[in-house]
Motif scaffolding. Structure first.
Motif, PDB file in Angstrom:
ATOM      1  N   VAL A 552       0.950  -1.206  -0.036  1.00  0.00           N
ATOM      2  CA  VAL A 552      -0.024   0.179   0.095  1.00  0.00           C
ATOM      3  C   VAL A 552       0.989   1.296  -0.072  1.00  0.00           C
ATOM      4  CG1 VAL A 552      -1.823   1.185   1.274  1.00  0.00           C
ATOM      5  CG2 VAL A 552      -1.715  -1.296   1.257  1.00  0.00           C
ATOM      6  N   TYR A 553       1.892   1.292   0.885  1.00  0.00           N
ATOM      7  CA  TYR A 553       2.944   2.404   1.042  1.00  0.00           C
ATOM      8  C   TYR A 553       3.732   2.531  -0.360  1.00  0.00           C
ATOM      9  CZ  TYR A 553       6.418   5.484   2.690  1.00  0.00           C
ATOM     10  OH  TYR A 553       7.256   6.503   3.256  1.00  0.00           O
ATOM     11  N   MET A 584      -8.590   1.143 -11.587  1.00  0.00           N
ATOM     12  CA  MET A 584      -8.432  -0.119 -10.639  1.00  0.00           C
ATOM     13  C   MET A 584      -7.617   0.070  -9.576  1.00  0.00           C
ATOM     14  SD  MET A 584     -10.593  -2.557 -11.223  1.00  0.00           S
ATOM     15  CE  MET A 584      -9.932  -4.136 -11.021  1.00  0.00           C
ATOM     16  N   LEU A 585      -6.292   0.763  -9.988  1.00  0.00           N
ATOM     17  CA  LEU A 585      -5.428   1.066  -8.896  1.00  0.00           C
ATOM     18  C   LEU A 585      -5.825   1.858  -7.806  1.00  0.00           C
ATOM     19  CD1 LEU A 585      -1.998   0.811 -11.114  1.00  0.00           C
ATOM     20  CD2 LEU A 585      -2.603  -0.596  -9.083  1.00  0.00           C
ATOM     21  N   LEU A 586      -6.312   3.000  -8.477  1.00  0.00           N
ATOM     22  CA  LEU A 586      -6.773   3.863  -7.191  1.00  0.00           C
ATOM     23  C   LEU A 586      -8.094   3.459  -6.468  1.00  0.00           C
ATOM     24  CD1 LEU A 586      -6.953   7.233  -9.654  1.00  0.00           C
ATOM     25  CD2 LEU A 586      -5.314   6.442  -7.948  1.00  0.00           C
ATOM     26  N   LEU A 587      -8.683   2.877  -7.158  1.00  0.00           N
ATOM     27  CA  LEU A 587      -9.874   2.041  -6.317  1.00  0.00           C
ATOM     28  C   LEU A 587      -9.381   1.364  -5.161  1.00  0.00           C
ATOM     29  CD1 LEU A 587     -12.954   1.198  -6.007  1.00  0.00           C
ATOM     30  CD2 LEU A 587     -12.443  -0.574  -7.510  1.00  0.00           C
ATOM     31  N   GLY A 588      -8.386   0.280  -5.542  1.00  0.00           N
ATOM     32  CA  GLY A 588      -7.667  -0.488  -4.613  1.00  0.00           C
ATOM     33  C   GLY A 588      -7.132   0.356  -3.671  1.00  0.00           C
ATOM     34  N   LEU A 589      -6.437   1.510  -4.058  1.00  0.00           N
ATOM     35  CA  LEU A 589      -5.729   2.446  -2.675  1.00  0.00           C
ATOM     36  C   LEU A 589      -6.843   3.138  -2.040  1.00  0.00           C
ATOM     37  CD1 LEU A 589      -2.744   4.346  -4.370  1.00  0.00           C
ATOM     38  CD2 LEU A 589      -2.948   3.248  -2.322  1.00  0.00           C
ATOM     39  N   ALA A 590      -8.039   3.582  -2.621  1.00  0.00           N
ATOM     40  CA  ALA A 590      -9.079   4.053  -1.719  1.00  0.00           C
ATOM     41  C   ALA A 590      -9.481   2.925  -0.775  1.00  0.00           C
ATOM     42  CB  ALA A 590     -10.143   4.450  -2.625  1.00  0.00           C
ATOM     43  N   CYS A 591      -9.620   1.796  -1.211  1.00  0.00           N
ATOM     44  CA  CYS A 591      -9.939   0.989  -0.237  1.00  0.00           C
ATOM     45  C   CYS A 591      -9.071   0.899   1.015  1.00  0.00           C
ATOM     46  CB  CYS A 591     -10.186  -0.569  -0.672  1.00  0.00           C
ATOM     47  SG  CYS A 591     -11.456  -0.741  -1.981  1.00  0.00           S
ATOM     48  N   CYS A 592      -7.799   1.268   0.722  1.00  0.00           N
ATOM     49  CA  CYS A 592      -6.750   1.124   1.766  1.00  0.00           C
ATOM     50  C   CYS A 592      -6.313   2.347   2.305  1.00  0.00           C
ATOM     51  CB  CYS A 592      -5.419   0.445   1.261  1.00  0.00           C
ATOM     52  SG  CYS A 592      -5.548  -1.109   0.323  1.00  0.00           S
TER      53      CYS A 592
END
Ligand SMILES: *[C@@H]1O[C@H](CO)[C@@H](O)[C@H](O)[C@H]1NC(C)=O
Ligand SMILES: *[C@@H]1O[C@H](CO)[C@@H](O)[C@H](O)[C@H]1NC(C)=O
Ligand SMILES: *[C@@H]1O[C@H](CO)[C@@H](O)[C@H](O)[C@H]1NC(C)=O
Ligand SMILES: *[C@@H]1O[C@H](CO)[C@@H](O)[C@H](O)[C@H]1NC(C)=O
Ligand SMILES: *[C@@H]1O[C@H](CO)[C@@H](O)[C@H](O)[C@H]1NC(C)=O
Ligand SMILES: *[C@@H]1O[C@H](CO)[C@@H](O)[C@H](O)[C@H]1NC(C)=O
Ligand SMILES: *[C@@H]1O[C@H](CO)[C@@H](O)[C@H](O)[C@H]1NC(C)=O
Length: 656
Positions: A552-553, A584-592
């Protein structure tokens, strides 16, 4: 969080940090080092278990051993060939230890390893017929035998000890004298063992025999098309007979390994949990000490309680008998092992021709029992195409067993991480497949959070818990840590125990000490990033889920440098649409998102995945982790609000 709980989680986490290896597993296999009882065997009249051996004809206690025949089979038939698969024939190997003790001199008549269309002992198959055929079926029976004859009973027979291959008839198509090889098959003064091995590779059959068992020289090898003589399903076992000359026809051990042609020789997966260094050993010892103390203090739940808890839950799944599941898995034969994890072992099994996976929960863990109840009661009552289906359960004689549908493609981690240890690589998953998998997991999680009667937190979303169907559709599995949230004991729609896997745990987990809908979303976000990047979530040896060195970092860093697409798995070889991938990457990051309130709900995630909502807007730099989380939850204003509604409206974030 108590100290012992922390060690427990640590220990379990360490166990879970295993790698997978691929191995070949033939499904129809069993091994009887001896025969304690007739379990798994089908014995005819005159056939017994005595002194840990099969006495194929009567044993020494019987007064009249004369003119008897008998048959003993493994109770389930073996698929020898398959018409629907274009006549493909299975290979098999079998090794057995015979012990023939003459009761008269000479003895009579002989013992045979047989493959037969049915288990019925033919009438009048005593004497020269060896239990294989009788005078009227000779030449027309559907049976193939490797006979170990002790007498010459008709002119074509070789004199006394010999091995013969019989196809549908007692007249051997090939014979080899054992006397000539110095092998004493039977003796009146000393019962000696004869070891034999029969191998069939689908084309040629070979027989090896020895008196001592160490080295078995090949004595016979010939081409034989078994599918031309036998039906698709055959019973494997032994037959024997006596005449007015008698002997004890014993089989003392028997091992059989048959290829599973329904599967082909597919590569099935086996989890090997590798020690994650010293930490496993140390935390293992500490965990054990705590565990032992805990056990001494609190006696285990009694059996009826487990039963009550499961039965009390709605839509309790089918209860199996231990015997059924033992049979399905070849008595938990290690060769049927699909995987091993912290809480037990998973075996492949066959229940009424349907492939299943049977999880055998480690007997002596208290954790195991809680998990067991959680799992059976939660997924047992859920139905969703992206959840692994629970077929049933069993609690008998201290065995805790859960039966699931079988997933031919094992788990997602095998495909995205491969296995560095053995250098074995699955072919990389295409972006299309990865997208479908992410979408499937999102559907499953949305269903758990918002779609079913009671909200369920999975609490352990990770790649190794995502199973893949034959068409690579994702099915969320392993509900061992799942908790159903009953309205009455809800504060903050969360559950108080901390559990999960490092790397997938949200930063607030250790502070708030409970799982929430948002911690599930966080783990989902990590999963999305892993699947896209083909990387493990974090520093493997890191016990504290340090937020600062995981995937994530790393992604936030790339985002800051505006190079987020650099994170995409190189195995995809650029075969994707860049905008879609960025989204998709931004979605993943938003979830994190470090702050739980800023994470999207699974509903929102689904909208983004379906293209019904834009990908979330995120700050260019990683936001600071603020604790306590900012707006005190507005979601728990009414008792019912969280049942059907969207919990953390993503509009909060999108609107900024
Ligand atoms: C039988 O044994 C041979 C080696 O002797 C091995 O190559 C083969 O894979 C075995 N077949 C099965 C079905 O276990
Ligand atoms: C041979 O076995 C079959 C089936 O058990 C039986 O019907 C038949 O009568 C037997 N024949 C003789 C000669 O015993
Ligand atoms: C039976 O065993 C005894 C002792 O081992 C041996 O002397 C004898 O020759 C054997 N008999 C036969 C028929 O092989
Ligand atoms: C079977 O035996 C024949 C003759 O010995 C040989 O040519 C053939 O390769 C064998 N088949 C297999 C599958 O080993
Ligand atoms: C074996 O026999 C079956 C049935 O007669 C036939 O279909 C098949 O082609 C044969 N296989 C070989 C290798 O001859
Ligand atoms: C066994 O069969 C033989 C030959 O058919 C016969 O002579 C003998 O009497 C039979 N013995 C018994 C006990 O039936
Ligand atoms: C068994 O019967 C055969 C003839 O069927 C005979 O030759 C032999 O002597 C008999 N054996 C015994 C022990 O009675």
């Amino acid at each position: 969080m108590s100290f012992s709980r922390a060690f427990e989680s640590l220990f379990l986490a360490a166990l879970l940090l295993g790698g997978g290896i691929l191995t070949q597993v033939g499904c129809f296999s069993f091994n009887f080092p001896d025969f304690p009882d007739k379990e798994f065997l089908k014995l005819s009249d005159n056939s017994r278990i005595f002194k840990g051996a099969i006495q194929v004809t009567l044993d020494s206690r019987s007064e009249n051993l004369e003119n008897k025949s008998g048959r003993a089979f493994y109770e389930t038939p073996f698929r020898l060939w398959s018409k629907s698969k274009g006549g493909v024939t299975a290979s098999f190997n079998t090794t057995f230890q015979l012990n023939i003790n003459n009761m008269t001199n000479p003895g009579g008549e002989g013992l045979a390893f047989i493959l037969a269309a049915d288990t019925t002992l033919p009438e009048g198959s005593d004497g020269q017929w060896l239990g294989i055929v009788n005078a009227s079926t000779n030449g027309s029976a559907q049976v193939v035998a490797v006979e170990f004859d002790t007498r010459q009973s008709y002119p074509e027979d070789l004199e006394d000890f010999h091995v013969g291959l019989d196809v549908n008839s007692i007249y051997s198509i090939q014979q080899v004298s054992l006397r000539g090889l110095g092998i004493t098959l039977a003796n009146i003064s000393a019962a000696n063992d004869t070891w034999a091995r029969v191998e069939y590779d689908g084309e040629n059959i070979t027989v090896s025999v020895n008196g001592t068992g160490e080295y078995m020289p090949l004595i016979m090898s010939l081409p034989l098309n078994l599918s031309a003589y036998l039906p698709e399903m055959v019973y494997v076992g032994f037959s024997a007979s006596t005449s007015n000359d008698t002997q004890l026809n014993c089989v003392r051990s028997w091992k059989f390994e048959g290829e599973d042609i329904d599967e082909g020789l597919e590569l099935l997966w086996v989890w090997i949990t590798i020690p994650a260094g010293v930490i496993v050993i140390i935390s293992g010892i500490v965990f054990y000490l705590f565990w032992e103390r805990k056990h001494r203090e609190q006696p285990e739940d009694a059996y009826p309680r487990i039963e009550d808890q499961i039965r009390g839950s709605s839509m309790a799944p089918r209860k199996f008998k231990l015997r059924e599941l033992r049979r399905a898995t070849g008595n938990f034969n290690p060769r049927n092992e699909l995987g091993k994890g912290g809480f037990g072992t998973v075996y492949k099994g066959l229940l009424a021709d349907k492939e299943v996976a049977v999880k055998r929960v480690s007997k002596d863990s208290r954790q195991g029992k809680q998990e067991f109840i959680a799992e059976v009661t939660t997924i047992g009552s859920l139905r969703h195409k992206n959840l692994v289906k629970l077929i049933g359960w069993c609690y008998e004689k201290g065995e805790l067993l859960i039966v699931y549908e079988y997933m031919p493609n094992s788990s997602l981690d095998k495909f995205i991480f491969g296995d560095e240890k053995l250098g074995l690589q699955q072919p990389p998953l295409s972006w299309e497949r990865r997208h479908t998998i992410i979408h499937g997991v999102a559907l499953a999680l949305d269903y758990l959070h918002n779609g079913c009667e009671k909200r369920v937190l999975h609490r352990d979303i990770k790649a190794s818990n995502i199973m893949l169907d034959s068409d690579f559709s994702a099915k969320l599995g392993d509900f061992g840590l799942a908790r159903t949230i009953q309205q009455k004991d809800v504060t903050h729609h969360s559950t108080k125990e901390v559990a999960g896997t490092p790397g997938y745990m949200a930063p607030e987990t250790f502070l708030v000490g409970r799982a929430t809908v948002e911690t599930d979303v966080y783990a989902f976000g990590v999963l999305v990033l892993e699947v896209i990047c083909g990387r493990k979530p974090g520093n493997q040896g890191d016990q504290h889920n340090s937020y600062n060195n995981g995937i994530v970092y790393w992604l936030w860093e790339l985002r800051r440098k505006d190079r987020i697409l650099d994170a995409v798995d190189s195995k995809l070889a650029g075969e994707f649409v860049e905008d879609e991938m960025t989204g998709m990457l931004l979605l993943g990051l938003a979830c994190c998102h470090p702050n739980p309130n800023q994470r999207p709900s699974m509903k929102t995630v689904l909208q983004v995945l379906k293209g019904e909502a834009p990908p979330p807007l995120l700050p260019a730099e990683r936001p600071a982790f603020v604790w306590p989380a900012m707006p005190p939850s507005f979601k728990e204003d009414t008792d019912n609000a969280f049942i059907k509604s969207q919990l953390t409206p993503f509009t909060e974030l999108a609107g900024r």
